[in-house]
Structure formats: structure tokens, C-alpha cells
Write a protein that holds these residues in place. Sequence first.
Motif, PDB file in Angstrom:
ATOM      1  N   UNK A   1      12.978  -6.309   3.216  1.00 28.15           N
ATOM      2  CA  UNK A   1      14.012  -5.298   3.424  1.00 28.15           C
ATOM      3  C   UNK A   1      14.302  -4.458   2.180  1.00 28.15           C
ATOM      4  N   UNK A   2      13.732  -4.836   1.063  1.00 29.83           N
ATOM      5  CA  UNK A   2      13.839  -3.984  -0.124  1.00 29.83           C
ATOM      6  C   UNK A   2      13.064  -2.683   0.074  1.00 29.83           C
ATOM      7  N   UNK A   3      12.060  -2.737   0.946  1.00 30.95           N
ATOM      8  CA  UNK A   3      11.156  -1.600   1.102  1.00 30.95           C
ATOM      9  C   UNK A   3      11.166  -0.989   2.499  1.00 30.95           C
ATOM     10  N   UNK A   4      11.460  -1.790   3.523  1.00 31.26           N
ATOM     11  CA  UNK A   4      11.402  -1.303   4.903  1.00 31.26           C
ATOM     12  C   UNK A   4      12.604  -1.822   5.692  1.00 31.26           C
TER      13      UNK A   4
ATOM     14  N   UNK B   1      -0.647  -6.392   3.735  1.00 31.83           N
ATOM     15  CA  UNK B   1      -0.497  -7.655   4.458  1.00 31.83           C
ATOM     16  C   UNK B   1      -0.253  -7.400   5.945  1.00 31.83           C
ATOM     17  N   UNK B   2       0.518  -6.368   6.245  1.00 30.99           N
ATOM     18  CA  UNK B   2       0.819  -6.029   7.639  1.00 30.99           C
ATOM     19  C   UNK B   2      -0.433  -5.566   8.378  1.00 30.99           C
ATOM     20  N   UNK B   3      -1.200  -4.692   7.750  1.00 33.94           N
ATOM     21  CA  UNK B   3      -2.425  -4.199   8.380  1.00 33.94           C
ATOM     22  C   UNK B   3      -3.406  -5.343   8.620  1.00 33.94           C
ATOM     23  N   UNK B   4      -3.528  -6.236   7.650  1.00 34.21           N
ATOM     24  CA  UNK B   4      -4.404  -7.401   7.817  1.00 34.21           C
ATOM     25  C   UNK B   4      -3.892  -8.311   8.933  1.00 34.21           C
ATOM     26  N   UNK B   5      -2.595  -8.491   8.985  1.00 33.12           N
ATOM     27  CA  UNK B   5      -1.987  -9.335  10.027  1.00 33.12           C
ATOM     28  C   UNK B   5      -2.342  -8.800  11.411  1.00 33.12           C
ATOM     29  N   UNK B   6      -2.150  -7.494  11.594  1.00 33.22           N
ATOM     30  CA  UNK B   6      -2.409  -6.873  12.898  1.00 33.22           C
ATOM     31  C   UNK B   6      -3.861  -7.084  13.332  1.00 33.22           C
ATOM     32  N   UNK B   7      -4.785  -6.884  12.414  1.00 30.95           N
ATOM     33  CA  UNK B   7      -6.199  -7.012  12.757  1.00 30.95           C
ATOM     34  C   UNK B   7      -6.608  -8.474  12.962  1.00 30.95           C
ATOM     35  N   UNK B   8      -6.102  -9.357  12.129  1.00 32.56           N
ATOM     36  CA  UNK B   8      -6.473 -10.765  12.221  1.00 32.56           C
ATOM     37  C   UNK B   8      -5.858 -11.442  13.443  1.00 32.56           C
ATOM     38  N   UNK B   9      -4.663 -11.003  13.851  1.00 27.95           N
ATOM     39  CA  UNK B   9      -3.997 -11.594  15.003  1.00 27.95           C
ATOM     40  C   UNK B   9      -4.235 -10.797  16.281  1.00 27.95           C
ATOM     41  N   UNK B  10      -4.968  -9.689  16.156  1.00 29.00           N
ATOM     42  CA  UNK B  10      -5.239  -8.827  17.308  1.00 29.00           C
ATOM     43  C   UNK B  10      -3.939  -8.430  18.004  1.00 29.00           C
ATOM     44  N   UNK B  11      -2.914  -8.190  17.202  1.00 30.92           N
ATOM     45  CA  UNK B  11      -1.620  -7.817  17.756  1.00 30.92           C
ATOM     46  C   UNK B  11      -0.580  -7.702  16.659  1.00 30.92           C
ATOM     47  N   UNK B  12       0.618  -7.315  17.053  1.00 30.84           N
ATOM     48  CA  UNK B  12       1.684  -7.052  16.096  1.00 30.84           C
ATOM     49  C   UNK B  12       2.668  -8.212  16.016  1.00 30.84           C
TER      50      UNK B  12
ATOM     51  N   UNK C   1       1.842 -15.231 -10.350  1.00 33.33           N
ATOM     52  CA  UNK C   1       2.759 -14.908  -9.267  1.00 33.33           C
ATOM     53  C   UNK C   1       2.386 -13.558  -8.660  1.00 33.33           C
ATOM     54  N   UNK C   2       2.301 -13.504  -7.328  1.00 31.10           N
ATOM     55  CA  UNK C   2       1.917 -12.266  -6.681  1.00 31.10           C
ATOM     56  C   UNK C   2       3.053 -11.251  -6.745  1.00 31.10           C
ATOM     57  N   UNK C   3       2.688 -10.001  -6.925  1.00 32.69           N
ATOM     58  CA  UNK C   3       3.662  -8.925  -7.013  1.00 32.69           C
ATOM     59  C   UNK C   3       3.993  -8.433  -5.609  1.00 32.69           C
ATOM     60  N   UNK C   4       5.271  -8.503  -5.255  1.00 32.83           N
ATOM     61  CA  UNK C   4       5.703  -8.052  -3.940  1.00 32.83           C
ATOM     62  C   UNK C   4       6.217  -6.622  -4.058  1.00 32.83           C
ATOM     63  N   UNK C   5       5.463  -5.673  -3.506  1.00 26.88           N
ATOM     64  CA  UNK C   5       5.893  -4.281  -3.490  1.00 26.88           C
ATOM     65  C   UNK C   5       5.499  -3.653  -2.160  1.00 26.88           C
ATOM     66  N   UNK C   6       5.720  -2.352  -2.014  1.00 28.76           N
ATOM     67  CA  UNK C   6       5.416  -1.666  -0.771  1.00 28.76           C
ATOM     68  C   UNK C   6       3.945  -1.823  -0.400  1.00 28.76           C
ATOM     69  N   UNK C   7       3.069  -1.630  -1.391  1.00 33.10           N
ATOM     70  CA  UNK C   7       1.639  -1.682  -1.142  1.00 33.10           C
ATOM     71  C   UNK C   7       1.204  -3.062  -0.666  1.00 33.10           C
TER      72      UNK C   7
ATOM     73  N   UNK D   1       5.661   4.226   8.076  1.00 28.86           N
ATOM     74  CA  UNK D   1       5.438   4.381   6.640  1.00 28.86           C
ATOM     75  C   UNK D   1       3.972   4.269   6.279  1.00 28.86           C
ATOM     76  N   UNK D   2       3.218   3.512   7.051  1.00 28.77           N
ATOM     77  CA  UNK D   2       1.781   3.378   6.785  1.00 28.77           C
ATOM     78  C   UNK D   2       1.107   4.745   6.849  1.00 28.77           C
ATOM     79  N   UNK D   3       1.471   5.537   7.858  1.00 27.95           N
ATOM     80  CA  UNK D   3       0.849   6.861   8.016  1.00 27.95           C
ATOM     81  C   UNK D   3       1.298   7.819   6.927  1.00 27.95           C
ATOM     82  N   UNK D   4       2.550   7.713   6.537  1.00 28.65           N
ATOM     83  CA  UNK D   4       3.026   8.540   5.427  1.00 28.65           C
ATOM     84  C   UNK D   4       2.307   8.161   4.136  1.00 28.65           C
TER      85      UNK D   4
END
Length: 221
Positions: free
Chosen positions: A48-51, A18-29, A7-13, A60-63
Motif C-alpha cells: 500500500x506504500x505504492x498501490x 512480482x505481480x506480472x510473474x504471479x499472473x503468468x505462473x498462476x494462469x490467473x490473477x 535483504x530484497x528491496x521492496x519498491x514499485x518495480x 499502473x503497469x501500463x503507465x
Amino acid sequence: MASTGKKKKIDREFIIAAYMNYVLEHDGYPKTVYKFCKDIKVSEEDFYKFFGSLDGLDKNIWSTFFTTTANAMHKNEQFEHFSSRDKMLTLFYTLFEMLTLNRSYVLFALKRYDMPLKNMTQLKGLRSHIKEFAGELIETDNDEKTSRLVKNPVAVFSEGAWLQFLFLLNFWMSDESPSFEKTDVAIEKSVNTIFDLFDNTPLNNVLDFGKFLWKEKIMSN
């Protein structure tokens, strides 16, 4: 039959990656949290547990770039014994190494909007981190000075460190040298210059830095 898959661990990291990969793979947000969570196969509850929002995740990515950098620096047992100048050099060198590892996302994120100032809003948390780091350095140096007349203004120094970072970020974005060697030179010259200014050393260092910036500006045009 029980699943043997891990089972994959769902945390901030996980969500940030996943978000950064999404943005690059979809060429958008992603348009909504719902759409993003559906695509990466996590529940909105987990998100929503994290963001609190996608905008909050952006900031948060930049922080996280900063906190990851800080953690890496403090793993070096000698870091606490560095001079303030060397600590600032280490911060910028390590932070830009972190940005280089994520260069595709960083360049995409900083060109998200046509208005440059709007792109800067995501750096709010990073700005606070850098100013706090710089402020602590100058406070430490001031504590070692006996006269108030030679103590340096914390607010000016910390704001200067942030403006210095913005200059270096812009320089790095357009740097086409191998391994971003010119950015390393710019970091060294800019950090040494600002510390030399506070230490009242000869103006030659400032002029040298100015010549370097002018030369690089001409060469990049």
C-alpha cells in the motif's frame, strides 16, 4: 547470528515484476492483496506504500510501460532535435519493443475478460500519456506556423494518436512475422500517413496505407 543474506528491496518495480510473474505462473490473477502479498512474501503495508488496490496496480503497469519507454527515448541526446514525425515514430517503435519484452503478460492481460471494452479499462493511464505526448508534438508544430488557418487541432490529433495506438496494438497481437517485422511496417506507414494528412500531402500515401491494411487483414484471415 546475523543473516548474511541480502535483504530484497521492496519498491514499485519489485511489486510490478512480482505481480506480472504471479499472473503468468498462476494462469490467473490474485483474488486479494492479502493473498498476493503472502505469496510474494511482502507485507500489505509495503504494497500500500505504492498501490491502492490490485486494480490500481493493473493500470499502473501500463503507465510504467510508457514511462520506461519515455526514459529510454530521452537517453538519446539527439531525441529533442527530432522532428515531431520522428518523435512519434520513436515512441511507437520503442513502446512496442517494451510490449514485446512483456508479450506473454500483455496478451494475457488483454484477454482477461470476455468483453473487450472491459479489458481496455486498464489502459486508462496509458491513454492519457499517449494523448499528452501527441498533443505536445502538435502544439510545438503549431507554434511554428504563422497563420491560425494552417494550425492543426490538438484534440483531434491526440485522440487520433490514441486510436492509432489501439489499431497497432491489435495488429501486433496477431502478428506472427519474425521479430514482428510487419508491426514495424504498420507503425511506419500509420505514423507517416497521419502526419501526411495534417501536412496536406497527396492522397497516395493514405491509399497506400489502406491497401497495406487490407492486404494484412486478408492474409491474417
